[in-house]
Design an enzyme around this catalytic site. Structure first.
Site, mmCIF file in Angstrom:
data_model
loop_
_atom_site.group_PDB
_atom_site.id
_atom_site.type_symbol
_atom_site.label_atom_id
_atom_site.label_comp_id
_atom_site.label_asym_id
_atom_site.label_seq_id
_atom_site.Cartn_x
_atom_site.Cartn_y
_atom_site.Cartn_z
ATOM 1 N N ALA A 208 37.057 -27.010 39.777
ATOM 2 C CA ALA A 208 37.781 -28.166 40.310
ATOM 3 C C ALA A 208 38.958 -28.417 39.368
ATOM 4 O O ALA A 208 38.890 -28.064 38.183
ATOM 5 C CB ALA A 208 36.864 -29.373 40.331
ATOM 6 N N GLY B 256 33.493 -25.498 40.283
ATOM 7 C CA GLY B 256 33.688 -25.589 41.735
ATOM 8 C C GLY B 256 33.965 -24.245 42.393
ATOM 9 O O GLY B 256 33.712 -24.065 43.588
ATOM 10 N N GLU C 118 30.627 -22.814 42.842
ATOM 11 C CA GLU C 118 29.989 -23.643 43.887
ATOM 12 C C GLU C 118 30.531 -23.277 45.273
ATOM 13 O O GLU C 118 29.785 -23.242 46.251
ATOM 14 C CB GLU C 118 30.201 -25.122 43.564
ATOM 15 C CG GLU C 118 29.361 -25.538 42.349
ATOM 16 C CD GLU C 118 29.678 -26.925 41.833
ATOM 17 O OE1 GLU C 118 30.863 -27.180 41.521
ATOM 18 O OE2 GLU C 118 28.772 -27.768 41.761
ATOM 19 N N GLU D 45 30.473 -27.132 33.528
ATOM 20 C CA GLU D 45 30.719 -28.579 33.595
ATOM 21 C C GLU D 45 30.212 -29.374 32.395
ATOM 22 O O GLU D 45 30.875 -30.316 31.941
ATOM 23 C CB GLU D 45 30.121 -29.172 34.884
ATOM 24 C CG GLU D 45 30.919 -28.891 36.142
ATOM 25 C CD GLU D 45 30.576 -27.563 36.807
ATOM 26 O OE1 GLU D 45 29.896 -26.734 36.172
ATOM 27 O OE2 GLU D 45 30.990 -27.364 37.957
HETATM 28 N N1 COA Z 1 41.605 -27.220 36.348
HETATM 29 C C1 COA Z 1 42.912 -27.351 36.118
HETATM 30 N N2 COA Z 1 43.670 -26.397 35.563
HETATM 31 C C2 COA Z 1 43.064 -25.265 35.217
HETATM 32 C C3 COA Z 1 41.692 -25.035 35.432
HETATM 33 C C4 COA Z 1 40.948 -26.084 36.028
HETATM 34 N N3 COA Z 1 39.642 -25.971 36.296
HETATM 35 N N4 COA Z 1 41.368 -23.809 34.968
HETATM 36 C C5 COA Z 1 42.513 -23.264 34.493
HETATM 37 N N5 COA Z 1 43.532 -24.143 34.637
HETATM 38 C C6 COA Z 1 44.941 -23.953 34.273
HETATM 39 C C7 COA Z 1 45.138 -24.107 32.774
HETATM 40 O O1 COA Z 1 45.257 -25.471 32.427
HETATM 41 C C8 COA Z 1 46.428 -23.350 32.591
HETATM 42 O O2 COA Z 1 47.491 -24.147 33.052
HETATM 43 P P1 COA Z 1 48.872 -24.261 32.183
HETATM 44 O O3 COA Z 1 49.385 -22.844 32.094
HETATM 45 O O4 COA Z 1 49.731 -25.169 32.984
HETATM 46 O O5 COA Z 1 48.441 -24.799 30.854
HETATM 47 C C9 COA Z 1 46.286 -22.195 33.574
HETATM 48 O O6 COA Z 1 45.330 -22.623 34.542
HETATM 49 C C10 COA Z 1 45.815 -20.900 32.961
HETATM 50 O O7 COA Z 1 44.601 -21.161 32.269
HETATM 51 P P2 COA Z 1 44.350 -20.790 30.737
HETATM 52 O O8 COA Z 1 43.263 -21.687 30.231
HETATM 53 O O9 COA Z 1 45.624 -20.767 29.995
HETATM 54 O O10 COA Z 1 43.793 -19.292 30.907
HETATM 55 P P3 COA Z 1 42.855 -18.511 29.900
HETATM 56 O O11 COA Z 1 42.880 -17.085 30.322
HETATM 57 O O12 COA Z 1 43.181 -18.829 28.481
HETATM 58 O O13 COA Z 1 41.370 -19.107 30.172
HETATM 59 C C11 COA Z 1 39.575 -19.912 31.543
HETATM 60 C C12 COA Z 1 40.753 -18.931 31.405
HETATM 61 C C13 COA Z 1 39.018 -19.790 32.959
HETATM 62 C C14 COA Z 1 38.481 -19.537 30.537
HETATM 63 C C15 COA Z 1 40.047 -21.336 31.258
HETATM 64 O O14 COA Z 1 41.197 -21.587 32.065
HETATM 65 C C16 COA Z 1 39.044 -22.419 31.550
HETATM 66 O O15 COA Z 1 38.107 -22.615 30.776
HETATM 67 N N6 COA Z 1 39.240 -23.170 32.662
HETATM 68 C C17 COA Z 1 38.416 -24.302 33.017
HETATM 69 C C18 COA Z 1 37.091 -23.835 33.558
HETATM 70 C C19 COA Z 1 36.205 -25.013 33.862
HETATM 71 O O16 COA Z 1 35.784 -25.737 33.013
HETATM 72 N N7 COA Z 1 35.929 -25.207 35.148
HETATM 73 C C20 COA Z 1 35.057 -26.229 35.621
HETATM 74 C C21 COA Z 1 35.820 -27.413 36.021
HETATM 75 S S1 COA Z 1 34.731 -28.724 36.551
#
Ligand code: COA
Length: 260
Positions: free
Chosen positions: A66, A112, A115, A135
């Protein structure tokens, strides 16, 4: 309706729905949820669509969860509403769609995103896919059905471990858990899902719709799955597809199903 965050291509009975926010790793914001919901509902009533495949754009992510930026400031009431609306608008809708929905997990399927994949009826993953429910690392729990659908798919112990640690598992581990049906190289993911769709499309759409209804009923506490199966089985006998399927068998020819 024209879409901003998804791409929907309908061809040969299949709707390929691509979630298209690669800069945000296809994170599900409100608008994207509304667009997927609209696309899936319209596919449900479009006779030309027999199977829906959902995937993410780019090579990195199916859906990374999400959109955290949308709920970071929420209070309890907003949190409850976010979860309830998500269930209704997207996750329950996908699960109860009368046409098979296949998740083509092409990369990160987190929160999400996992999910959403778990709401789909079948999951194929690419070798690079990583799946998890992170989460609790944000101070919340999975709120789009994850606490319910993950234990059903992988068992309570594995689900608890995944939810408590917030860790990711590989596609190979997910296949071993039964969380995904098949793992293929990334370049072959969509063609593998298309092949699966072709196999499904040889069969009666109306019977498949009744099967979805009966299988899903077994996971609800308010209705008896066996009773739903009996009713759904009976419903099939009223369909043109049943007449066609049995007649074609007796005439030793391939059936031409209409879904009626
Ligand atoms: N919501 C909003 N933005 C998100 C996102 C999310 N769930 N997941 C990734 N993004 C965005 C990042 O903020 C970043 O945006 P920016 O370039 O404007 O800063 C972009 O997507 C790329 O992500 P980044 O974190 O730089 O990539 P990465 O390769 O370093 O890491 C992940 C990849 C998937 C490990 C990491 O993005 C992450 O942990 N995301 C969140 C996962 C999460 O907690 N999901 C559950 C949400 S309830």
């Amino acid at each position: 309706m024209s879409y901003k965050n998804i791409i929907s291509v309908k061809q040969d009975g299949v709707c390929l729905l691509t979630i298209n926010r690669p800069d945000k790793l296809n994170a599900l914001n409100k608008e994207t949820i509304a667009e997927i919901s609209h696309c899936v509902s319209t596919c449900g009533t479009n006779d030309e669509v027999k199977v829906i495949i959902i995937t993410g754009s780019g090579e990195k992510a199916f859906v990374a969860g999400a959109d955290i930026s949308e709920f970071a400031h929420f209070d309890k009431e907003n949190g409850k509403k976010l979860s309830a609306e998500g269930h209704e608008k997207l996750f329950d809708l996908v699960e109860n769609t009368s046409k098979p929905v296949i998740a083509a997990i092409n990369g990160f399927a987190l929160g999400g995103g996992l999910e959403l994949a778990m709401s789909c009826h079948i999951r194929y993953a690419s070798e690079n896919a990583k799946l998890g429910l992170p989460e609790v690392s944000l101070g919340v729990i999975p709120g789009y059905g994850g606490t319910q659908r993950l234990p059903r798919l992988v068992g309570k112990g594995r689900a608890m471990e995944m939810i408590f640690t917030g860790g990711m598992i590989t596609a190979a581990e997910a296949a071993q858990y039964g969380l995904v049906n098949k793992v293929v190289p990334q370049t072959e993911l969509i063609s593998a899902c298309m092949e699966l769709a072709q196999k499904i499309m040889r069969n009666s759409p109306s019977a498949i719709a009744q099967a979805i209804r009966a299988v899903n009923a077994g996971y609800r506490h308010d209705i008896n799955g066996f009773e739903v199966e009996i009713e759904s089985f009976g419903n099939c006998f009223d369909s043109a597809d049943f007449k066609e399927g049995t007649t074609a068998f007796l005439e030793k020819r391939k059936p031409q199903f209409t879904g009626k």
